[in-house]
Write an enzyme that holds these catalytic residues in place. Sequence first.
Site, mmCIF file in Angstrom:
data_model
loop_
_atom_site.group_PDB
_atom_site.id
_atom_site.type_symbol
_atom_site.label_atom_id
_atom_site.label_comp_id
_atom_site.label_asym_id
_atom_site.label_seq_id
_atom_site.Cartn_x
_atom_site.Cartn_y
_atom_site.Cartn_z
ATOM 1 N N LYS A 214 0.852 -1.192 0.000
ATOM 2 C CA LYS A 214 0.000 0.000 0.000
ATOM 3 C C LYS A 214 0.886 1.239 0.000
ATOM 4 C CE LYS A 214 -3.432 2.508 2.858
ATOM 5 N NZ LYS A 214 -4.366 2.438 4.018
ATOM 6 N N ASP A 219 -2.700 10.054 4.154
ATOM 7 C CA ASP A 219 -4.116 9.688 4.220
ATOM 8 C C ASP A 219 -4.876 10.668 5.107
ATOM 9 O OD1 ASP A 219 -6.575 8.489 4.242
ATOM 10 O OD2 ASP A 219 -5.942 6.681 5.327
ATOM 11 N N LYS A 226 -10.609 12.303 8.404
ATOM 12 C CA LYS A 226 -10.143 11.871 9.724
ATOM 13 C C LYS A 226 -10.189 13.038 10.699
ATOM 14 C CE LYS A 226 -6.833 8.326 8.172
ATOM 15 N NZ LYS A 226 -7.561 7.173 8.723
ATOM 16 N N ARG A 300 -7.736 -0.401 0.427
ATOM 17 C CA ARG A 300 -8.246 -1.592 -0.267
ATOM 18 C C ARG A 300 -8.568 -1.290 -1.721
ATOM 19 N NH1 ARG A 300 -12.885 -2.062 4.174
ATOM 20 N NH2 ARG A 300 -11.129 -1.187 5.334
HETATM 21 N N1 BES Z 1 -4.541 4.159 6.869
HETATM 22 C C1 BES Z 1 -5.726 3.868 7.581
HETATM 23 C C2 BES Z 1 -5.533 2.797 8.656
HETATM 24 C C3 BES Z 1 -4.665 3.186 9.822
HETATM 25 C C4 BES Z 1 -5.228 3.761 10.935
HETATM 26 C C5 BES Z 1 -3.313 2.946 9.797
HETATM 27 C C6 BES Z 1 -4.438 4.109 12.007
HETATM 28 C C7 BES Z 1 -2.509 3.286 10.870
HETATM 29 C C8 BES Z 1 -3.080 3.860 11.974
HETATM 30 C C9 BES Z 1 -6.804 3.365 6.629
HETATM 31 O O1 BES Z 1 -6.781 3.922 5.363
HETATM 32 C C10 BES Z 1 -8.115 3.723 7.231
HETATM 33 O O2 BES Z 1 -8.393 4.873 7.360
HETATM 34 N N2 BES Z 1 -8.912 2.707 7.593
HETATM 35 C C11 BES Z 1 -10.176 2.932 8.173
HETATM 36 C C12 BES Z 1 -11.154 1.962 7.555
HETATM 37 C C13 BES Z 1 -12.570 2.236 7.919
HETATM 38 C C14 BES Z 1 -13.024 3.542 7.309
HETATM 39 C C15 BES Z 1 -13.437 1.109 7.416
HETATM 40 C C16 BES Z 1 -10.058 2.738 9.678
HETATM 41 O O3 BES Z 1 -9.326 1.842 10.091
HETATM 42 O O4 BES Z 1 -10.658 3.502 10.410
HETATM 43 ZN ZN ZN Z 2 -5.011 4.566 4.686
HETATM 44 MN MN MN Z 3 -7.875 5.723 5.248
#
Ligand code: BES
Ligand code: ZN
Ligand code: MN
Length: 451
Positions: A214, A219, A226, A300
Amino acid sequence: GAAYAAGRGFTAKPGQTMTVPGASGTVVYVGLGSADSVDTTTVRRAAAAAARAASRHGSVALDVLDRLPGAVDPEAAAAAAVEGLVLGAYRFDAHRSEPAPAPLRSVRLVAASGKGMAGAIARGEAIAEAVCWARDLVNEPGGSMTPTEVAARVRALGRRHKLKVSVMDEAAIRKAGMGGLLGVNRGSEQPPRFVKVSYVPDGTSAGTVALVGKGITFDSGGLSIKTAEGMKTMKDDMGGGAAVLAAMAAVSALGVGVTVHAYVPLTDNMTGGDATRPGDVLVIRGGTTVEVLNTDAEGRLVLADALTLATDEAPDAVIDLATLTGACMVALGKGVAGLMGRGDDWLAQVEAASARTGERVWRLPLPDDMRPQLDSKVADLRNIGAGAHGGALIAGLFLREFVGADLPWAHVDIAGPAWSDDASAEVSAGGTGFGVRLLVDLLENFERPTR
Ligand code: BES
Ligand code: ZN
Ligand code: MN
C-alpha cells in the site's frame, strides 16, 4: 568494571545498558537476560541498545558474539548484531536546521573466530540498509514524499541494485483501467504513480513471488475526513509500499534465488474539490465495481487494482503489506501485524519467517459468513462492512475478491507496527520499516507452496 556496574543496579535485563568510564575508554554493559533465553532477537536488540548508548562516541567495539550460549548460530548472530547496530543508530535528521551531533562512525565486531563472518556481516548490512531506506521514505513528510518523489527514489534504488523499474504515470494508469487508484487520487493535486520493480536471479529461479504494498503517501481520509489527531501519523500510510520496495534492494544485494515482482500503487488521499464522494462507484482493474461508502477505506481500493495485476502475471504466491485498518491495532496492539489470506502452506511460510526475524504476526480469520457485509445495493461490492466490528477481517475479505482463486495469498495488516511513537531497541521512532526483514527472510527460504 562489571562489579561496579552490578553495584550500581545493572542486572543484565535484556536491553538494559549501563555506561562506565574506564581508563582505556568508555565501557557500555548491555544486558542479554538469562543465557537459556538468548537468541538472535536478543542479539539484535542488545546491539541496537549498545549503538544507542554509544551514540555520542565516534567508534565502538562490540564483543557480544563471544558471550553467546552455544545454541545460537554464530553467523545468524553476527548478521543480527550488524542489523541491530545499524538500526539502533538510525536517525532521521533531514529536516533539522541545527547540524545533528556527529553520529557513530565506526564499529568493530569482536569475535574469537572470524570464520564465515564476512558474509554474515554483509548480509546484516544489506538488510539493515534496506530497512533504513524504508524508514526514510515513511519519515519524509507527506507534502514532500509525493508519488512522483517515491517513484524517483525507486528509480535511484533500481539503478544502485540492478533492478528493473517501471513507473506508470496517470495516463498509463488510466489505460490500465486502474479505477481504484484513480478514484482515490481524484481529490489530490498530486498525480498518482504505479511502480513495478522486478528482480530475476542470475542462476535458476525457485519460483516467482509477487509483493504488493500500500502506497498512500498521506491519508487525510478524503471527504470521510479523519480527525486532526487521527491524521498526525498518516504520512506512514505508505509503510507497506516502502517495505516491499526496500526488500527488493536487499533481495538483489543478497542474490536470492527466486524471481520477485513488487507492485506499489502510489497516491495521497485528499479532499480536493473533485474528490471521490461517498456513494461514488469506481471500476477496479478487471471490471469489478465498488461503491465507495467511506473514502477513508482507500487502501483496499488501490490494492484491488494492484492485486488483479499481480494475479494476471501468474506468480506462485503473493503477499501484500498494508497499513490497512485501525481495527487491526485494536485487535493486536502496536507491535503485532495481522496475518490473513488463503493457502495454509504459504501462510505457514510467512509465520516461519516471522518467527526467525522477530517481526511478529498473528493469524486472523477470513470468515465467509461476514462476506455478505460487502454486498452493495448499487454495485458489485461496497468498500466497508455493514457493522462496526471486525474491520481488519472485512478489509481482508474485500482484498480476497481481487486475488486469483487458487493463488496462495498472504495479507499482512501492518497498521500497528509500521509506526512507533518512541524508539526502543532496534525499533526507531516514526517509521519503523516493519516487514522488510520478514520479506527478505521469506524470500530466502521460499518453497513453491502446495495449493
Ligand atoms: N490508513 C488507515 C488505517 C490506519 C489507521 C493505519 C491508524 C494506521 C493507523 C486506513 O486507510 C483507514 O483509514 N482505515 C479505516 C477503515 C474504515 C473507514 C473502514 C479505519 O481503520 O478507520
Ligand atoms: Zn489509509
Ligand atoms: Mn484511510
